[in-house]
Enzyme design. Structure first.
Site, PDB file in Angstrom:
ATOM      1  N   ARG A 256      -1.535  -4.542   3.745  1.00  0.00           N
ATOM      2  CA  ARG A 256      -1.156  -3.633   4.811  1.00  0.00           C
ATOM      3  C   ARG A 256       0.228  -3.982   5.345  1.00  0.00           C
ATOM      4  NH1 ARG A 256      -1.678  -4.149  10.548  1.00  0.00           N
ATOM      5  NH2 ARG A 256      -1.370  -2.102  11.472  1.00  0.00           N
TER       6      ARG A 256
ATOM      7  N   GLU B 206     -18.656   4.362   0.383  1.00  0.00           N
ATOM      8  CA  GLU B 206     -17.940   3.603  -0.645  1.00  0.00           C
ATOM      9  C   GLU B 206     -18.782   3.389  -1.896  1.00  0.00           C
ATOM     10  OE1 GLU B 206     -18.371   2.674   2.538  1.00  0.00           O
ATOM     11  OE2 GLU B 206     -16.372   3.117   3.321  1.00  0.00           O
TER      12      GLU B 206
ATOM     13  N   PHE C 108     -14.373  -3.160   2.018  1.00  0.00           N
ATOM     14  CA  PHE C 108     -15.403  -2.194   1.621  1.00  0.00           C
ATOM     15  C   PHE C 108     -15.470  -2.029   0.097  1.00  0.00           C
ATOM     16  CE2 PHE C 108     -13.650  -0.520   5.781  1.00  0.00           C
ATOM     17  CZ  PHE C 108     -14.551  -1.242   6.546  1.00  0.00           C
TER      18      PHE C 108
ATOM     19  N   ARG D 163       0.833  -1.201   0.000  1.00  0.00           N
ATOM     20  CA  ARG D 163       0.000   0.000   0.000  1.00  0.00           C
ATOM     21  C   ARG D 163       0.875   1.261   0.000  1.00  0.00           C
ATOM     22  NH1 ARG D 163      -1.607   1.480   6.158  1.00  0.00           N
ATOM     23  NH2 ARG D 163      -0.058   0.178   7.140  1.00  0.00           N
TER      24      ARG D 163
ATOM     25  N   ASP E  83      -7.118  -5.467  13.535  1.00  0.00           N
ATOM     26  CA  ASP E  83      -8.505  -5.020  13.344  1.00  0.00           C
ATOM     27  C   ASP E  83      -9.497  -6.185  13.342  1.00  0.00           C
ATOM     28  OD1 ASP E  83      -8.106  -2.351  13.429  1.00  0.00           O
ATOM     29  OD2 ASP E  83      -8.203  -2.009  11.264  1.00  0.00           O
TER      30      ASP E  83
ATOM     31  N   HIS F 191      -5.361  -3.392   2.389  1.00  0.00           N
ATOM     32  CA  HIS F 191      -5.781  -4.140   3.586  1.00  0.00           C
ATOM     33  C   HIS F 191      -6.571  -5.393   3.225  1.00  0.00           C
ATOM     34  CE1 HIS F 191      -4.687  -0.223   5.075  1.00  0.00           C
ATOM     35  NE2 HIS F 191      -4.741  -0.628   6.311  1.00  0.00           N
TER      36      HIS F 191
END
Ligand code: TPP
Ligand code: MG
Lengths: 277, 313
Positions: free
Chosen positions: B167, B58, B83, B10, B117, B109
């Site tokens: 990530r 989104e 998302f 990323r 998370d 991610h």
């Protein structure tokens, strides 16, 4: 060629209605109610308001229309046929295998269609994107987006409303087809339509209310929207679902079905009579 | 391979995007309140007029990108994979893929390596969802160098692209020396073969490629010679190379930070069952959601690391 004569525009709109009924009857399926309710709106847009040309249909400078309530596509095909984008004979192929005239608008197949739609709630975001892009390059395009009053139950519409406000998209004009019906009944029953005006107002829109079947009022509303700077406009157009065919008017059951032969004949007769008037 | 210099794809993405923005004025970037995590903040700082933060919306972001692309611009839309592919699937399907919109969906991610998370943020189905869409190109890069290449390369494709990014900071695989020694070229529709061992082919994508390379080294010391395939171009996919490897090696293993049910394992099975039936061992997340933890701990627990590969021999 811009048509300014009100009577002439009314005549075109009535032809559009006849074409809608013919298409749906031929196809034995389709959505007459919500198509009939936007016949006047689309006629005014394509014959009086939008900057488009049949000779140069793909010009980047043209105005765009996103028919977010894509199920009403028969109305759009009818208008595009009146404008010469679609061969009138081809309207018979609506919804049939191999036809360009798909059950919902397909921009890849039909010249003059600016966006493919069908899944409700998505068109306003796309219209925003077009309005943003036009502003980025100062192209001066106006972007129109037609929403159904049931369609605005979708959350994405309100996400998009916030975006239109954030970027002050004054080149965007939304038309809400306020016919008060969706599939399962009235919008009031299904979800509720309270405070429509104040909802859009509080989302930062310049709200204009109009009779969606009065050509002159529609023209004036579009002009008002055009003159409004610094914010997007929405025309809440009061309409009648099934407008022009007595037995279809204000009936949720005519949302998505084709008339029988007998019904078809009555419908055409009624519409032809209103041309003479 | 430079094991001690780690960079998350990323991060490479964000830097390369800002560079691309300099060369190509048509590049427009959209984000959904995650610019600091997806690293589009670098582009945003450089080109504020071509950056649009659509907020936590989104679905709206996908549609907005379509409208912008209709005017000849090339939008790169950014959010977490869960998302991009999940929350906005209908928008991606109907407004982007069906219209063949020139929109680049760059999803950071991905996978279980999101880490702390936990399950709601660990997208494990996106490869399947995206490669099922007509018109969609699907790319999943494994290191910094490849990611920088991909960012530019996908701008040349006319049509939608899904770029799957991580990530987790991972080593640089394709440094100049490695590229030269292994005669490596990146090309959409091609996969990369590393080594020519015949004991097994280990096919990975994204973060698992480095794990496979580590396993290759360990196994070599045990006298087992495996070859690695970096399947960075998931659609279009390099069928020929997969069939060739199945013919030339005794074992086929796929390994991915993704569900084994609709990811590259399934893809390899599809290709081989039609062309050269062979047993395929699919390593990946086996029909379960993820959980919180450090990325490395999760890779170990869910058996998508070098050790797990070595244990297959
Ligand atoms: C996302 C989505 N959900 C459901 C449908 C099915 N559907 C088609 S038309 C319609 C009702 C639309 O009502 P409204 O927006 O008021 O349209 P109109 O009355 O103008 O026909 C529904 C639910 C759809 N096309 N898209
Ligand atoms: Mg309605």
């Amino acid at each position: 060629m811009k048509v300014t004569d009100i009577k002439e525009l009314e005549k075109i709109a009535n032809n559009v209605r006849i074409s809608i009924i013919k298409q749906v009857y031929e196809a034995k399926s389709g959505h007459p109610g919500g198509a009939l309710s936007i016949a006047d709106i689309l006629t005014v847009l394509y014959f009086n308001q939008m900057n488009i040309s049949e000779e140069n249909p793909n010009s980047n400078l043209r105005d765009r229309l996103v028919l977010s309530k894509g199920h009403a596509v028969a109305a759009l095909y009818a208008v595009l046929a009146e404008k010469g984008y679609i061969n009138k004979d081809e309207l018979k192929t609506f919804r049939k295998l191999g036809s360009k005239l798909q059950g919902h608008p397909d921009m890849e197949l039909v010249n003059g269609i600016d966006m493919s739609t069908g899944s409700l709630g998505q068109g306003l975001s796309i219209a925003n994107g077009m309005a943003i892009a036009s502003k980025m390059d100062s192209l001066g395009c106006r972007i129109y987006c037609i929403l159904g009053d049931g369609e605005i139950e979708e959350g994405q519409i309100w996400e998009a409303a916030m975006t239109a406000n954030k970027y002050k998209l004054d080149n965007l004009c939304v038309i809400l087809d306020y016919n008060r019906l969706q599939i399962d009944g009235t919008v009031e029953e299904v979800k509720g339509l309270d405070c429509l005006r104040s909802k859009w107002d509080s989302f930062g829109f310049n709200v204009i209310e109009a009779n969606g079947h009065n050509i002159e009022e529609l023209i004036n509303s579009f002009e008002l929207a055009r003159q409004t700077k610094g914010k997007p406009s929405i025309i809440i157009a009061k309409t009648i679902k099934g407008k022009g065919v007595s037995f279809m008017e204000n009936k949720a059951e005519w949302h998505g079905k084709a008339p029988s032969e007998v019904e078809y004949k009555i419908a055409i007769e009624e519409l032809e009579k209103s041309i003479v008037k | 391979m430079i094991l001690d210099k780690k960079i998350a794809t990323r991060q490479s993405y964000g830097e390369a995007l800002a560079e691309l923005g300099e060369k190509n004025e048509n590049i427009v970037v959209l984000d959904a309140d995650l610019a600091s995590a997806t690293k589009t903040s670098i582009f945003a700082k450089k080109f504020p007029n071509r950056f649009f933060d659509i907020g936590i919306a989104e679905q709206d972001m996908m549609g907005t990108a379509v409208g912008i692309s209709n005017f000849g611009k090339i939008p790169y839309v950014n959010t977490f994979a869960v998302f991009a592919a999940g929350r906005a699937y209908d928008q991606v399907r109907n407004s982007i893929a069906h219209t063949n919109a020139n929109v680049k969906i760059c999803a950071t991610h991905c996978g279980i390596t999101v880490g702390e998370d936990g399950a709601t943020h660990q997208m494990l189905e996106d490869i399947g969802m995206m490669r099922n869409l007509p018109n969609m190109t699907v790319i999943s890069t494994s290191d910094d160098v490849q990611t920088r290449w991909a960012v530019k390369e996908i701008s040349k494709i006319k049509g939608p692209v899904y770029l799957r990014l991580c990530r987790l900071a991972t080593p640089i695989i394709y440094d100049e020396k490695f590229i030269e020694e292994n005669n490596i070229k990146f090309e959409i529709g091609k996969a990369i073969q590393i080594g020519d061992g015949t004991d097994a082919t280990v096919i990975g994508t994204g973060v698992t490629v480095v794990e496979a390379l580590k396993a290759q080294e360990t196994l070599r010391k045990r006298g087992i010679n495996i070859r690695i395939v970096d399947l960075y171009s998931i659609k279009p996919v390099d069928k020929e190379l997969i069939i060739k490897c199945a013919k030339e090696t005794k074992k086929i293993i796929t390994i991915e930070d993704h569900s084994i049910n609709c990811g590259i394992g399934s893809l390899v099975c599809e290709i081989l069952s039609e062309n050269y039936p062979a047993k395929v061992i699919r390593m990946g997340i086996n029909d379960t959601f993820g959980e919180s933890g450090k990325a490395e701990e999760l890779m170990k627990k869910y058996k998508i690391d070098a050790e797990a590969i070595c244990n297959m021999f």
